[in-house]
Design a protein around this motif. Structure first.
Motif, PDB file in Angstrom:
ATOM      1  N   LYS A 144     -10.806  -4.199  11.732  1.00 61.33           N
ATOM      2  CA  LYS A 144     -10.713  -3.230  12.853  1.00 61.33           C
ATOM      3  C   LYS A 144      -9.546  -1.878  12.366  1.00 61.33           C
ATOM      4  CE  LYS A 144     -10.709  -5.502  17.090  1.00 61.33           C
ATOM      5  NZ  LYS A 144      -9.946  -5.437  18.709  1.00 61.33           N
ATOM      6  N   GLY A 145      -9.588  -2.129  10.889  1.00 54.03           N
ATOM      7  CA  GLY A 145      -9.056  -1.263   9.625  1.00 54.03           C
ATOM      8  C   GLY A 145      -7.800  -1.497  10.262  1.00 54.03           C
ATOM      9  N   ARG A 146      -6.708  -2.401  10.525  1.00 57.21           N
ATOM     10  CA  ARG A 146      -5.639  -2.166  10.465  1.00 57.21           C
ATOM     11  C   ARG A 146      -4.836  -3.210   9.652  1.00 57.21           C
ATOM     12  NH1 ARG A 146      -5.739  -5.412  16.508  1.00 57.21           N
ATOM     13  NH2 ARG A 146      -7.033  -6.627  14.721  1.00 57.21           N
ATOM     14  N   ALA A 183      12.990 -11.553   3.321  1.00 55.02           N
ATOM     15  CA  ALA A 183      12.298 -10.698   2.060  1.00 55.02           C
ATOM     16  C   ALA A 183      11.538  -9.431   2.142  1.00 55.02           C
ATOM     17  CB  ALA A 183      11.173 -11.713   1.323  1.00 55.02           C
ATOM     18  N   LYS A 184      11.286  -8.708   1.753  1.00 54.08           N
ATOM     19  CA  LYS A 184      10.128  -7.457   1.950  1.00 54.08           C
ATOM     20  C   LYS A 184       8.938  -8.114   2.050  1.00 54.08           C
ATOM     21  CE  LYS A 184      12.992  -4.117  -0.757  1.00 54.08           C
ATOM     22  NZ  LYS A 184      12.844  -2.992  -1.581  1.00 54.08           N
ATOM     23  N   TRP A 185       7.949  -6.664   2.261  1.00 52.00           N
ATOM     24  CA  TRP A 185       6.877  -6.868   3.019  1.00 52.00           C
ATOM     25  C   TRP A 185       6.540  -6.254   2.167  1.00 52.00           C
ATOM     26  CZ3 TRP A 185       5.436 -10.362   7.011  1.00 52.00           C
ATOM     27  CH2 TRP A 185       6.453 -11.269   7.544  1.00 52.00           C
ATOM     28  N   PHE A 186       5.022  -6.344   1.813  1.00 50.99           N
ATOM     29  CA  PHE A 186       4.021  -5.193   0.993  1.00 50.99           C
ATOM     30  C   PHE A 186       2.794  -4.801   0.894  1.00 50.99           C
ATOM     31  CE2 PHE A 186       7.868  -5.985  -1.808  1.00 50.99           C
ATOM     32  CZ  PHE A 186       7.783  -4.765  -1.797  1.00 50.99           C
ATOM     33  N   VAL A 187       2.164  -3.738   1.124  1.00 52.91           N
ATOM     34  CA  VAL A 187       0.425  -3.885   1.107  1.00 52.91           C
ATOM     35  C   VAL A 187       0.018  -4.851   0.431  1.00 52.91           C
ATOM     36  CG1 VAL A 187      -1.313  -2.061   2.030  1.00 52.91           C
ATOM     37  CG2 VAL A 187       1.014  -1.460   2.656  1.00 52.91           C
ATOM     38  N   VAL A 188      -1.259  -5.446   0.250  1.00 56.60           N
ATOM     39  CA  VAL A 188      -1.850  -6.552  -0.666  1.00 56.60           C
ATOM     40  C   VAL A 188      -3.280  -5.247  -1.255  1.00 56.60           C
ATOM     41  CG1 VAL A 188      -2.988  -7.991  -0.218  1.00 56.60           C
ATOM     42  CG2 VAL A 188      -1.078  -8.147   1.572  1.00 56.60           C
ATOM     43  N   ASP A 189      -3.478  -4.980  -2.616  1.00 57.55           N
ATOM     44  CA  ASP A 189      -4.571  -4.564  -2.929  1.00 57.55           C
ATOM     45  C   ASP A 189      -5.661  -5.910  -2.786  1.00 57.55           C
ATOM     46  OD1 ASP A 189      -4.306  -5.952  -5.506  1.00 57.55           O
ATOM     47  OD2 ASP A 189      -3.251  -4.831  -6.566  1.00 57.55           O
ATOM     48  N   LYS A 198      -2.717   1.682  15.102  1.00 53.49           N
ATOM     49  CA  LYS A 198      -3.297   2.301  14.584  1.00 53.49           C
ATOM     50  C   LYS A 198      -4.277   1.646  13.647  1.00 53.49           C
ATOM     51  CE  LYS A 198      -2.895   7.061  13.600  1.00 53.49           C
ATOM     52  NZ  LYS A 198      -1.408   7.204  13.023  1.00 53.49           N
ATOM     53  N   ALA A 199      -5.219   2.043  13.543  1.00 50.65           N
ATOM     54  CA  ALA A 199      -6.122   1.889  11.671  1.00 50.65           C
ATOM     55  C   ALA A 199      -5.674   2.701  10.514  1.00 50.65           C
ATOM     56  CB  ALA A 199      -7.538   1.478  11.834  1.00 50.65           C
ATOM     57  N   GLY A 200      -5.271   2.156   9.252  1.00 50.82           N
ATOM     58  CA  GLY A 200      -4.328   3.055   8.550  1.00 50.82           C
ATOM     59  C   GLY A 200      -2.609   3.028   9.244  1.00 50.82           C
ATOM     60  N   ASP A 201      -1.823   2.343   9.430  1.00 54.02           N
ATOM     61  CA  ASP A 201      -0.855   2.927   9.656  1.00 54.02           C
ATOM     62  C   ASP A 201      -0.176   1.253   8.909  1.00 54.02           C
ATOM     63  OD1 ASP A 201      -0.764   4.577  11.852  1.00 54.02           O
ATOM     64  OD2 ASP A 201      -0.100   3.264  13.360  1.00 54.02           O
ATOM     65  N   GLN A 243       0.147   7.603  -1.930  1.00 52.94           N
ATOM     66  CA  GLN A 243      -1.075   8.839  -2.355  1.00 52.94           C
ATOM     67  C   GLN A 243      -1.211   9.924  -1.541  1.00 52.94           C
ATOM     68  OE1 GLN A 243      -4.154   6.771  -4.234  1.00 52.94           O
ATOM     69  NE2 GLN A 243      -3.477   4.795  -5.059  1.00 52.94           N
ATOM     70  N   ASN A 244      -1.108   9.782  -0.647  1.00 52.13           N
ATOM     71  CA  ASN A 244      -1.002  10.967   0.663  1.00 52.13           C
ATOM     72  C   ASN A 244      -0.381  10.935   1.556  1.00 52.13           C
ATOM     73  OD1 ASN A 244      -2.160   9.330   2.841  1.00 52.13           O
ATOM     74  ND2 ASN A 244      -4.109   8.858   1.293  1.00 52.13           N
ATOM     75  N   ASN A 245      -0.089  12.236   2.373  1.00 53.34           N
ATOM     76  CA  ASN A 245       1.518  12.055   3.768  1.00 53.34           C
ATOM     77  C   ASN A 245       0.292  11.788   5.164  1.00 53.34           C
ATOM     78  OD1 ASN A 245       3.574  12.165   1.449  1.00 53.34           O
ATOM     79  ND2 ASN A 245       2.452  13.577   1.376  1.00 53.34           N
ATOM     80  N   ASP A 246      -0.903  11.512   5.162  1.00 56.35           N
ATOM     81  CA  ASP A 246      -1.459  11.449   6.762  1.00 56.35           C
ATOM     82  C   ASP A 246      -1.048  10.431   6.882  1.00 56.35           C
ATOM     83  OD1 ASP A 246      -3.302   9.790   5.390  1.00 56.35           O
ATOM     84  OD2 ASP A 246      -4.792  11.303   5.676  1.00 56.35           O
ATOM     85  N   GLY A 247      -0.965   8.952   6.433  1.00 58.64           N
ATOM     86  CA  GLY A 247      -0.296   8.181   7.299  1.00 58.64           C
ATOM     87  C   GLY A 247      -1.722   7.217   8.115  1.00 58.64           C
ATOM     88  N   GLY A 248      -2.552   7.650   7.191  1.00 53.84           N
ATOM     89  CA  GLY A 248      -3.936   7.234   7.283  1.00 53.84           C
ATOM     90  C   GLY A 248      -5.210   7.102   6.444  1.00 53.84           C
ATOM     91  N   TYR A 249      -5.728   6.765   6.510  1.00 53.51           N
ATOM     92  CA  TYR A 249      -7.152   6.773   5.691  1.00 53.51           C
ATOM     93  C   TYR A 249      -8.066   8.175   5.411  1.00 53.51           C
ATOM     94  CZ  TYR A 249      -7.522   1.641   7.120  1.00 53.51           C
ATOM     95  OH  TYR A 249      -7.253   0.649   7.549  1.00 53.51           O
TER      96      TYR A 249
END
Length: 185
Positions: A76-78, A162-168, A148-151, A179-185
């Motif tokens: 769902k893009g989360r 410990a810390k939490w990170f987005v995964v590549d 929502k998706a992109g948050d 990379q951008n400030n719009d908070g989503g895709y």
């Protein structure tokens, strides 16, 4: 500055939930190993958006170009996260941690979406017997405050030890600035 404020707000929310859970107990002492029963901290969260477990057979891990570049997301893009406290193929997040950071669990093998390396995708058995999706040895989670998706409100949050990170797409934590400030895709 925006990221710092968001991180502080998220951390304050997590601490507030943990405090509320710690303050609620059952006087009959009949429910937990330590004689206390905690309030369901997840009850205050929008679990319709971020389910703790999903039974759909069509679950997929995908790659989207988002706030932190190319990153793993669910069907769902989360946003999906890794927890630095975890060890290879072993989740260290349960109880209140799993309420704030719902494990990405499945009933059937997940599918690899576009940009996902199928050989890095698998499931691992959690202590409760459920199957959690793992990528490159990292158990994957959603964050309850991502509505929502992109948050990506859970990025670089220090919570539950410990810390939490987005995964590549390589299965590594992303530590770069947005990379951008719009908070989503």
């Amino acid at each position: 500055m925006k990221q710092h404020t968001r991180t502080v707000a998220v951390l304050a929310s997590v601490l507030l939930l943990a405090s509320a859970a710690a303050g609620c107990s059952d006087s009959d002492g009949d429910s937990g190993g330590d004689g206390t029963e905690t309030h369901n901290a997840a009850a205050d969260l929008d679990t319709d958006v971020v389910p703790a477990a999903t039974s759909s057979a069509s679950l997929a891990v995908d790659v989207k170009n988002g706030t932190y570049g190319k990153m793993l997301v669910d069907e769902k893009g989360r946003t999906l996260y890794l927890f630095e406290k975890d060890t290879k193929d072993k989740s260290m997040c349960d109880g209140d941690c799993a309420k704030a950071w719902p494990p990405f669990t499945v009933k059937a093998a997940p599918t690899a979406g576009g940009g996902v390396k199928k050989d890095l995708l698998k499931t691992i058995k959690r202590d409760d017997g459920s199957e959690q999706v793992a990528y490159n040895g990292h158990p994957l989670y959603r964050f309850a405050d991502d509505q929502k998706a992109g948050d990506t409100h859970g990025q670089d949050v220090d919570a539950f030890g410990a810390k939490w990170f987005v995964v590549d797409p390589e299965g590594k934590k992303i530590t770069t600035k947005p990379q951008n400030n719009d908070g989503g895709y």
